[in-house]
Structures are given as C-alpha cells and as structure tokens.
Write a protein that holds these residues in place. Sequence first.
Motif, short mmCIF file in Angstrom:
data_model
loop_
_atom_site.label_atom_id
_atom_site.label_comp_id
_atom_site.label_asym_id
_atom_site.label_seq_id
_atom_site.Cartn_x
_atom_site.Cartn_y
_atom_site.Cartn_z
N ASP A 194 -30.20 46.97 10.68
CA ASP A 194 -31.62 47.19 10.48
C ASP A 194 -32.86 47.49 11.23
OD1 ASP A 194 -33.75 45.17 10.93
OD2 ASP A 194 -32.23 43.66 12.17
N HIS A 198 -36.52 49.13 9.95
CA HIS A 198 -37.60 48.98 10.64
C HIS A 198 -38.51 50.48 11.03
CE1 HIS A 198 -35.90 45.47 12.69
NE2 HIS A 198 -36.34 44.90 11.68
N HIS A 267 -37.83 44.85 4.27
CA HIS A 267 -37.59 43.67 4.56
C HIS A 267 -38.65 42.38 3.53
CE1 HIS A 267 -36.67 45.16 8.05
NE2 HIS A 267 -36.63 44.12 8.82
N HIS A 281 -28.37 39.87 6.94
CA HIS A 281 -29.82 41.01 7.05
C HIS A 281 -29.94 41.98 6.97
CE1 HIS A 281 -33.93 41.96 7.84
NE2 HIS A 281 -34.31 42.22 8.57
N LEU A 285 -30.39 44.62 3.79
CA LEU A 285 -31.66 45.77 4.04
C LEU A 285 -30.99 47.34 4.08
CD1 LEU A 285 -33.37 44.86 7.28
CD2 LEU A 285 -34.48 44.90 5.11
#
Length: 388
Positions: A194, A198, A267, A281, A285
């Motif tokens: 994650d 980002h 995302h 999540h 990704l």
Amino acid sequence: MVNFDYQTPTRLIFGKGVVAEKLQEVMAQYGNRVLITYGGGSIKRSGLYDQVLELLKDKEIYELPGIEPNPKFNPSVLAGVRICKEHHIDVILSVGGGSVLDCTKAIAGAACSDEDPWDIVIGKAPTLKAIPIVDIITLAATGSEYDSGGVISRTESNDKLAYFSPYVFPAVSFIDPTYTFTLPVKQTLAGVADCINHIMEQYFCGEHISMNDAFMEGAVRSLVRNVKVVLEKPDDYEARAEIFYATTLGCNGIYALGNSASGWPMHAIEHALSGHYDITHGEGLAIVTPRWMRHILNSTTGELHEQVVERITSFGQNVFGTATPKESIQAIHDFYKGIGIPMTLREVGIDESRIGEMAHHVALNEGLDEAWVPLHEEDIAAILRDCL
Ligand code: NZQ
Ligand code: ZN
C-alpha cells in the motif's frame, strides 16, 4: 515546481512505549466522554485494549467494536454517529488499523451534522466541523494517522469512496512500531505494498522535482529492504520503525509537495476491486501496479510517452537497479511475488465476470479521464483483464 498550500495539524507521537507515557496527558486535553473505536479483536489479543482502558479509567467510556477491514457505512459509521449524538461524545479514540481510523473519521464528521451521514461521506453535504480524533494506529499501511481522508464502503451499491475534510485530521496519532510485531504476514506485506503504491502514485506524474524523486526512491528502497528483514524477524524494532515512518508519511502529500497531480489511478482502480469483492487493499494494489505501468507504457504517444518512459525507467533504476522500462515493471512484479503477495486477480478470488461493471464504476466515479495519463473505461477494463 508547482505551487502548494500545505498544512498538517496532526501531532505525531512515535516510538516504543509512547502510549503508556503520554496517552493520559493527551486525553486530558479533551472532555470526559470518550468513544473508543476498534476492529475485530486484535487489540484484545495483544493486550492493548486492557492497557488503554486502564490508562483511561477516570473517563466515561463508550465503545464501538467490530469495525471491519474496508469499513462499512452500514452498520459501523451509522452506529458510531448514533453513539456520538446520544452521549455527546467529546473525543473519539481510534485503536487499530487504517479501517478503524477511516471509519472514525467519517463518524467524527457526520456526528457534527444533521445532514444524512452518507451525504457527508460523499461530500454532497459539507463537513463544517468534527469531533476531535486521537488514534493509536496498529498497522503500518494507509498513513491515515497523518492525513485528512478515509475510505468508506457501502455494500449495497459496491461503492468504496474517499471522504476528505481538513476537520478529520487526527489531532494526535500514537505510533508505536512494537504493535506491528503481531501483524499477520499477509497484513505486513499488504501494508508495505500500500505504501509503495502511495509513493508511486505521487512519483508518476508530469512535473516533478529532484528532491522529491530522491525522497520517494529512498523511502521505497527502505521499504524493500526492511520488509525482507521483518519477514525473517517479525520483532525487529528498527525495521518495523522505519517501515512505519515511511507509511505514516504516505498519504499526507509531503512526499511530493511541488509535484503536479497524478490522479491516483491505481488506487481508483483498486477501490473498485475491494468495493466489489472486499479484498485486501494492498494486495489489490500490488496486482494492479505492474499492469497499469505496462498499459501507460504501451498506450501513450509523443511527449506524454516520453514522460512515461522517463518515470518508469528512473523508478526502476533508482529502486531496483534496472536499466529499461520493461525491466523496471518486471522488477516491481518480481519483488512482490518474491515476498509472497498474490499477483493475479484469480489468486484473490476474482474472475472476469464483473470487469465491465467495475471499469464502468471507476470511469463514472474517479475522474481518471483527467489523470496525468488519462484513462477511459476501455483502458480500465484492459488493465483489469491484464490483472487476471
Ligand atoms: O480488526 P482487527 O481485529 O483489529 O484486525 C485487523 C484487520 O483484520 C488486523 N490488524 C490491525 N492491526 C493489527 C492487526 N492484527 C494483528 N496485529 C495488529 N497490530 O489487520 C487487518 C486489516 O486491518 P485494516 O485496518 O483493514 O488494514 P489497513 O490499515 O491496511 O486499512 C485498510 C483500509 O484503509 C483504506 C483501504 O482502502 C482499506 O479500506 N485506505 C485508507 C487510506 C487513508 N485513510 O488515507 C489510504 C489508503 O490508500 C487506503 O485506501
Ligand atoms: Zn492505499
């Protein structure tokens, strides 16, 4: 370098033992009525729940347990809003992962309004204030402890949408890396994926500055190195601490002040996967990342293509030591596969049957036609098919 307007009001209290040291002092700044929000029981198993209750034994405590991963509007947000209104809660203490904190943010905003809570979440009604939030974050992943957003799922419509308001920045975040010693391997890996994503969402953009490139490449190198350390030794404090530091900064914008916006395409696509299938999540990704990279490499032309080639090449060069864009894409794929993340949709229980529906949902809700590399419904469907 593009202009920016940046403010984060959150106080970060980071390190071993900080909850015992400072939770009482922090909570004394707020009123007496405290709502503690938490998930499915990890904080009870680790002893954190008992510790918090002991530290707050002079307060009037209310509880909202059972907040699920991919937190649900119904029942969790609605139940929290009800408790806050009924008992005039002064402060909410979120104890758990990003899902608990995201849910807490929606509760904090919606509880201060007479509007429909869903309208608050989707921004149809404005958030004008929020109940103060303090959190003890137990999972290094989302960066929710240092940002003003939360992601809320509404099961009946397969919506998984982001809620943003400057009022829901946590007032204080406690980050003790020792809490992450108990994470299942799956969550450790998903958290790292994650955060890497980002960073990539902010690195892959049109206008960027060299200082940010170095900052982000360094953070990803640190994550790549330290995740391997904690796979061998889950209680390696230094490695866990460095991971948590990187993840805390992840969604705050600080990695890329002065860069142009990217639109966060991976995302947007992943939120459709976890909105429709309730998957983890970070795993979603990791699966989307190399396929999105491949798609933008193959589908762009002209100046935009040159930008894409430069970004993919320089990411690979400075993180994995690769030379070409194709090698860079292969390197991120192989890194994830090598640490044990499932790298196809089929491995996480998703087949082709709802790809059209998900692509439509993303195209309708996420504004990706205005992303750095614009994506239309057919692009999104192609990326998802490539993930199978
Ligand atoms: O529910 P409990 O029992 O607490 O168990 C949780 C949950 O099962 C467990 N866990 C958490 N801390 C633990 C632990 N188990 C053992 N030891 C610990 N110390 O881990 C499981 C997953 O927790 P969750 O909170 O769902 O994970 P995460 O922090 O990765 O949050 C994911 C959610 O955040 C959203 C995601 O979409 C997803 O809904 N995001 C939020 C963002 C934000 N606010 O800025 C940005 C992200 O991009 C992301 O979209
Ligand atoms: Zn994320």
